[in-house]
Design a protein around this motif. Sequence first.
Motif, PDB file in Angstrom:
ATOM      1  N   ASP A  86       0.442   3.910  -4.911  1.00  0.00           N
ATOM      2  CA  ASP A  86      -0.533   4.939  -4.541  1.00  0.00           C
ATOM      3  C   ASP A  86      -1.774   4.920  -5.434  1.00  0.00           C
ATOM      4  O   ASP A  86      -2.637   5.774  -5.322  1.00  0.00           O
ATOM      5  N   ASP A  87      -1.880   3.917  -6.312  1.00  0.00           N
ATOM      6  CA  ASP A  87      -3.024   3.839  -7.220  1.00  0.00           C
ATOM      7  C   ASP A  87      -3.936   2.648  -6.928  1.00  0.00           C
ATOM      8  O   ASP A  87      -4.712   2.223  -7.776  1.00  0.00           O
ATOM      9  N   ALA A 108       0.834  -1.211   0.000  1.00  0.00           N
ATOM     10  CA  ALA A 108       0.000   0.000   0.000  1.00  0.00           C
ATOM     11  C   ALA A 108       0.863   1.254   0.000  1.00  0.00           C
ATOM     12  O   ALA A 108       0.500   2.263  -0.616  1.00  0.00           O
ATOM     13  N   LYS A 109       2.010   1.203   0.662  1.00  0.00           N
ATOM     14  CA  LYS A 109       2.926   2.351   0.648  1.00  0.00           C
ATOM     15  C   LYS A 109       3.582   2.522  -0.712  1.00  0.00           C
ATOM     16  O   LYS A 109       3.829   3.642  -1.153  1.00  0.00           O
ATOM     17  N   PHE A 165      -1.603   6.365   6.701  1.00  0.00           N
ATOM     18  CA  PHE A 165      -0.861   7.017   5.617  1.00  0.00           C
ATOM     19  C   PHE A 165      -1.636   7.040   4.302  1.00  0.00           C
ATOM     20  O   PHE A 165      -1.220   7.677   3.346  1.00  0.00           O
ATOM     21  N   ASN A 166      -2.771   6.351   4.238  1.00  0.00           N
ATOM     22  CA  ASN A 166      -3.514   6.258   2.981  1.00  0.00           C
ATOM     23  C   ASN A 166      -4.995   6.475   3.254  1.00  0.00           C
ATOM     24  O   ASN A 166      -5.664   5.604   3.797  1.00  0.00           O
ATOM     25  N   GLN A 167      -5.480   7.624   2.844  1.00  0.00           N
ATOM     26  CA  GLN A 167      -6.906   7.928   2.981  1.00  0.00           C
ATOM     27  C   GLN A 167      -7.647   7.708   1.668  1.00  0.00           C
ATOM     28  O   GLN A 167      -8.847   7.922   1.589  1.00  0.00           O
ATOM     29  N   THR A 168      -6.921   7.291   0.624  1.00  0.00           N
ATOM     30  CA  THR A 168      -7.467   7.192  -0.714  1.00  0.00           C
ATOM     31  C   THR A 168      -8.105   5.847  -1.015  1.00  0.00           C
ATOM     32  O   THR A 168      -9.230   5.775  -1.490  1.00  0.00           O
ATOM     33  N   SER A 169      -7.376   4.771  -0.762  1.00  0.00           N
ATOM     34  CA  SER A 169      -7.877   3.437  -1.086  1.00  0.00           C
ATOM     35  C   SER A 169      -9.107   3.100  -0.244  1.00  0.00           C
ATOM     36  O   SER A 169      -9.201   3.485   0.913  1.00  0.00           O
ATOM     37  N   TYR A 183     -14.173   5.026  -4.563  1.00  0.00           N
ATOM     38  CA  TYR A 183     -12.798   5.470  -4.815  1.00  0.00           C
ATOM     39  C   TYR A 183     -12.789   6.571  -5.880  1.00  0.00           C
ATOM     40  O   TYR A 183     -12.138   7.599  -5.712  1.00  0.00           O
ATOM     41  N   ILE A 200      -2.894   1.109   7.613  1.00  0.00           N
ATOM     42  CA  ILE A 200      -2.936   1.666   6.256  1.00  0.00           C
ATOM     43  C   ILE A 200      -3.615   3.027   6.275  1.00  0.00           C
ATOM     44  O   ILE A 200      -3.178   3.960   5.611  1.00  0.00           O
ATOM     45  N   ARG A 201      -4.689   3.170   7.064  1.00  0.00           N
ATOM     46  CA  ARG A 201      -5.405   4.453   7.144  1.00  0.00           C
ATOM     47  C   ARG A 201      -4.517   5.585   7.672  1.00  0.00           C
ATOM     48  O   ARG A 201      -4.763   6.750   7.382  1.00  0.00           O
TER      49      ARG A 201
END
Length: 136
Positions: A48-49, A44-45, A74-78, A124, A71-72
């Motif tokens: 970024d897609d 996930a890091k 550092f990643n609010q997108t997925s 998404y 994961i949340r």
Amino acid sequence: MKPTRKILVVDDDQDNRDSTQGVLEQWGFQVITAASGIEAISLAKANDDIAVILLDYRMPGKDGAQTAQEIREFNQTSVIAMYSCDDTQRAAVQSHRAGAIDFIEKEEDTKYLRAAVEKACQKYEESFRSRVIAAH
């Protein structure tokens, strides 16, 4: 034509991981897989897609809820969804608190999996459009 969306399938059981990957690829998704929560966090890091992360709830080491929570950070997108045999209310509540939008039972008909993944991809895309508009 819609762009191909990337799905991360996380499951410590290789047979489940492989069968889920096969089904999703038949439906036209690009799939990457991880055998553990730690591997999922690393992927996930590095990617970024990723549109959707399908997490097994019960895994050794970091379980699905712990993985989702990390994961949340550092990643609010997925969009994260649990995909598990553990259908207890406790598992569903912990998954939701960790940031999962859905809890999909592995034994369900694949039509439900497809609908859930397509719904997650739509969420998404809506989120992606909102971020692009906000950036301009």
